[in-house]
Write a protein that holds these residues in place. Structure first.
Motif, PDB file in Angstrom:
ATOM      1  N   TYR A 149       0.851  -1.190   0.000  1.00  0.00           N
ATOM      2  CA  TYR A 149       0.000   0.000   0.000  1.00  0.00           C
ATOM      3  C   TYR A 149       0.889   1.242   0.000  1.00  0.00           C
ATOM      4  N   GLY A 150       0.576   2.218  -0.831  1.00  0.00           N
ATOM      5  CA  GLY A 150       1.270   3.499  -0.778  1.00  0.00           C
ATOM      6  C   GLY A 150       0.703   4.360   0.335  1.00  0.00           C
ATOM      7  N   GLU A 151       1.588   5.016   1.071  1.00  0.00           N
ATOM      8  CA  GLU A 151       1.162   5.857   2.185  1.00  0.00           C
ATOM      9  C   GLU A 151       1.724   7.276   2.036  1.00  0.00           C
ATOM     10  N   GLY A 152       1.080   8.221   2.727  1.00  0.00           N
ATOM     11  CA  GLY A 152       1.540   9.616   2.668  1.00  0.00           C
ATOM     12  C   GLY A 152       1.397  10.183   1.261  1.00  0.00           C
ATOM     13  N   ASN A 153       2.493  10.770   0.754  1.00  0.00           N
ATOM     14  CA  ASN A 153       2.459  11.371  -0.582  1.00  0.00           C
ATOM     15  C   ASN A 153       2.898  10.403  -1.673  1.00  0.00           C
ATOM     16  N   PHE A 154       2.982   9.111  -1.342  1.00  0.00           N
ATOM     17  CA  PHE A 154       3.405   8.131  -2.342  1.00  0.00           C
ATOM     18  C   PHE A 154       2.213   7.259  -2.733  1.00  0.00           C
ATOM     19  N   VAL A 155       1.886   7.237  -4.041  1.00  0.00           N
ATOM     20  CA  VAL A 155       0.726   6.467  -4.505  1.00  0.00           C
ATOM     21  C   VAL A 155       1.056   5.531  -5.674  1.00  0.00           C
ATOM     22  N   ASP A 156       2.194   5.724  -6.316  1.00  0.00           N
ATOM     23  CA  ASP A 156       2.509   4.967  -7.528  1.00  0.00           C
ATOM     24  C   ASP A 156       3.152   3.621  -7.196  1.00  0.00           C
ATOM     25  N   THR A 157       2.359   2.695  -6.644  1.00  0.00           N
ATOM     26  CA  THR A 157       2.932   1.406  -6.252  1.00  0.00           C
ATOM     27  C   THR A 157       3.335   0.563  -7.460  1.00  0.00           C
ATOM     28  N   GLN A 158       2.757   0.833  -8.638  1.00  0.00           N
ATOM     29  CA  GLN A 158       3.163   0.096  -9.830  1.00  0.00           C
ATOM     30  C   GLN A 158       4.598   0.410 -10.243  1.00  0.00           C
ATOM     31  N   GLY A 159       5.103   1.554  -9.782  1.00  0.00           N
ATOM     32  CA  GLY A 159       6.483   1.922 -10.091  1.00  0.00           C
ATOM     33  C   GLY A 159       7.495   1.346  -9.117  1.00  0.00           C
TER      34      GLY A 159
END
Length: 252
Positions: free
Chosen positions: A150-160
């Motif tokens: 899961y991405g948390e905080g300001n990080f959302v691009d888990t595919q990267g």
């Protein structure tokens, strides 16, 4: 004359008993290597192909819900279970202690489809660390575990994300593991599937920038760190045969 009469009766009784005795070789136990009418049989082996004792065998009726025949493999890894007429299929599990946890792992059948109980069948089973499970009769998934992030905080691009998993000690079957490097797939949650069950040190790198991300186990009350070490947990409460490792990632 009386002693002669008694002797003749005794001889006739011995002959009668002998004539009614069944030769045990005319009704042998079902073979674990060739089909026997009315029996499911086979051999269970570990990941190295060696006999696997005390594996749990379930022969399921394909037509009646929750109607099955249960058994275990013997010291030679063999099993043989008597069936009634109908359509049946064989599945099995092995229970293993690893990293202070108990895992119930699905075995791979070499005969996936159904068969007639009246005809019988041989179905061998093997413990596999990876690979797809049979999809017949509602089966799905992989023998290896799932890692999700899961991405948390300001990080959302888990595919990267690119994960590196380095085994700590031996895998669940006692074999030596290998370092695994995987780019995640999925939309809102990054995932990689079919990882051999073991204990791993995990690091994450964001591919577009090359940054090393901070990780922690999800819902484990941990601080973020540059790496996480853990083994797999049941995919959900009470699950068997399905295991996963869930992480949270954020930019440093």
């Amino acid at each position: 004359m009386k002693p002669l009469y008694l002797l003749i009766n005794l001889l006739l009784s011995v002959l009668l008993i002998t004539a009614c005795t069944t030769d045990p070789d005319t009704n042998p136990a079902p073979s674990p290597t060739s089909p026997q009418k009315g029996y499911a049989s086979g051999k269970v082996t570990d990941t190295q192909g060696k006999p696997l004792a005390n594996a749990d065998i379930v022969v399921n009726n394909a037509q009646l819900y929750n109607y099955n025949v249960l058994g275990q493999s013997d010291a030679k890894g063999e099993y043989s279970l008597k069936l009634t007429p109908g359509s049946w299929y064989v599945r099995g599990t092995v229970t293993v202690s690893f990293d202070n946890k108990t895992y119930v792992l699905d075995l791979h059948p070499d005969k996936e489809g159904g068969f007639a109980g009246s005809e019988g069948a041989v179905c061998n089973l093997q413990w596999k660390l990876t690979g797809p499970k049979p999809t017949e009769f509602g089966g799905n998934g992989y023998y290896g575990g799932l890692v999700e992030v899961y991405g948390e905080g300001n990080f959302v691009d888990t595919q990267g994300l690119e994960l590196t998993l380095e085994p700590i000690g031996r895998l669940i079957d006692g074999s030596e593991g290998q370092k695994i490097v995987r780019q995640l797939e999925g939309q809102s949650i990054g995932q990689t599937q079919d990882i051999p069950i073991g204990r791993y040190r995990i690091t994450a790198r964001y591919l577009p920038t090359g940054q090393i991300l901070n990780l922690r186990l999800r819902n484990a009350d941990q601080d973020y760190a540059s790496d996480v070490t853990s083994s797999f947990e049941p995919a959900y409460l009470g699950a068997t045969g399905s295991y996963k490792l869930t992480l949270e990632a954020r930019l440093p």
